[in-house]
Design a protein around this motif. Sequence first.
Motif, PDB file in Angstrom:
ATOM      1  N   THR A   1      14.031 -53.798 -61.691  1.00 57.95           N
ATOM      2  CA  THR A   1      14.009 -53.247 -60.350  1.00 57.95           C
ATOM      3  C   THR A   1      14.316 -51.751 -60.385  1.00 57.95           C
ATOM      4  O   THR A   1      13.662 -50.946 -59.696  1.00 57.95           O
ATOM      5  CB  THR A   1      15.046 -53.960 -59.455  1.00 57.95           C
ATOM      6  OG1 THR A   1      14.842 -55.372 -59.535  1.00 57.95           O
ATOM      7  CG2 THR A   1      14.949 -53.522 -58.027  1.00 57.95           C
ATOM      8  N   PHE A   2      15.287 -51.362 -61.196  1.00 58.01           N
ATOM      9  CA  PHE A   2      15.622 -49.933 -61.307  1.00 58.01           C
ATOM     10  C   PHE A   2      14.428 -49.136 -61.821  1.00 58.01           C
ATOM     11  O   PHE A   2      14.068 -48.107 -61.250  1.00 58.01           O
ATOM     12  CB  PHE A   2      16.834 -49.763 -62.234  1.00 58.01           C
ATOM     13  CG  PHE A   2      17.104 -48.336 -62.584  1.00 58.01           C
ATOM     14  CD1 PHE A   2      17.696 -47.483 -61.663  1.00 58.01           C
ATOM     15  CD2 PHE A   2      16.728 -47.822 -63.831  1.00 58.01           C
ATOM     16  CE1 PHE A   2      17.935 -46.168 -61.989  1.00 58.01           C
ATOM     17  CE2 PHE A   2      16.964 -46.498 -64.147  1.00 58.01           C
ATOM     18  CZ  PHE A   2      17.567 -45.660 -63.235  1.00 58.01           C
TER      19      PHE A   2
ATOM     20  N   GLY B   1       9.951 -45.433 -61.183  1.00 56.57           N
ATOM     21  CA  GLY B   1       8.526 -45.145 -61.394  1.00 56.57           C
ATOM     22  C   GLY B   1       7.809 -44.892 -60.085  1.00 56.57           C
ATOM     23  O   GLY B   1       6.957 -43.986 -59.981  1.00 56.57           O
ATOM     24  N   ALA B   2       8.128 -45.691 -59.084  1.00 52.20           N
ATOM     25  CA  ALA B   2       7.491 -45.503 -57.773  1.00 52.20           C
ATOM     26  C   ALA B   2       7.907 -44.156 -57.184  1.00 52.20           C
ATOM     27  O   ALA B   2       7.066 -43.415 -56.629  1.00 52.20           O
ATOM     28  CB  ALA B   2       7.865 -46.643 -56.841  1.00 52.20           C
ATOM     29  N   ALA B   3       9.177 -43.789 -57.305  1.00 53.95           N
ATOM     30  CA  ALA B   3       9.647 -42.506 -56.782  1.00 53.95           C
ATOM     31  C   ALA B   3       8.995 -41.356 -57.532  1.00 53.95           C
ATOM     32  O   ALA B   3       8.569 -40.347 -56.929  1.00 53.95           O
ATOM     33  CB  ALA B   3      11.162 -42.426 -56.887  1.00 53.95           C
TER      34      ALA B   3
ATOM     35  N   ALA C   1       5.089 -36.951 -57.699  1.00 50.70           N
ATOM     36  CA  ALA C   1       3.972 -36.302 -58.387  1.00 50.70           C
ATOM     37  C   ALA C   1       2.755 -36.230 -57.470  1.00 50.70           C
ATOM     38  O   ALA C   1       2.047 -35.207 -57.436  1.00 50.70           O
ATOM     39  CB  ALA C   1       3.638 -37.056 -59.671  1.00 50.70           C
ATOM     40  N   THR C   2       2.490 -37.275 -56.712  1.00 51.48           N
ATOM     41  CA  THR C   2       1.351 -37.272 -55.794  1.00 51.48           C
ATOM     42  C   THR C   2       1.529 -36.215 -54.714  1.00 51.48           C
ATOM     43  O   THR C   2       0.589 -35.485 -54.382  1.00 51.48           O
ATOM     44  CB  THR C   2       1.193 -38.663 -55.150  1.00 51.48           C
ATOM     45  OG1 THR C   2       1.080 -39.641 -56.182  1.00 51.48           O
ATOM     46  CG2 THR C   2      -0.029 -38.744 -54.279  1.00 51.48           C
ATOM     47  N   THR C   3       2.726 -36.113 -54.173  1.00 48.12           N
ATOM     48  CA  THR C   3       3.005 -35.110 -53.143  1.00 48.12           C
ATOM     49  C   THR C   3       2.821 -33.702 -53.711  1.00 48.12           C
ATOM     50  O   THR C   3       2.219 -32.826 -53.080  1.00 48.12           O
ATOM     51  CB  THR C   3       4.439 -35.273 -52.615  1.00 48.12           C
ATOM     52  OG1 THR C   3       4.615 -36.625 -52.185  1.00 48.12           O
ATOM     53  CG2 THR C   3       4.706 -34.334 -51.464  1.00 48.12           C
TER      54      THR C   3
END
Length: 118
Positions: free
Chosen positions: A5-6, A11-13, A18-20
Amino acid sequence: MFRRTFWFTAGAAAGVWATTKVNRKLKQLTPESLAAQAANKAVEAGHKLKDFALDVRDNMAEREAQLGDALGLNDPVDRELPAQRGFAVIENTFSTHTKQPKYLENTRYSINNRNEDH
């Protein structure tokens, strides 16, 4: 389970960050954005050039006043004209109406010599 979960959350953050960041950079590189940036830079350069020209003009006027004071150009002008200068009169010793000078007497270089011996 907590480890998964961590790392999934980390990874999602990182993906969102990176996308932003990439989307912002892409918006900055559009032709409209580049034109606006160039226009802003040109306006800034124009303001800096105008400020420089004004500084040069102010310093030039100040230096001109300093030089005028040093040379006495800023002193009040006297309305009285200076006295007229006298002219020296030089006597013409080689006039045909006068007598021949002593140093030319009895020589072939007299004022009356008109090359009559040719």
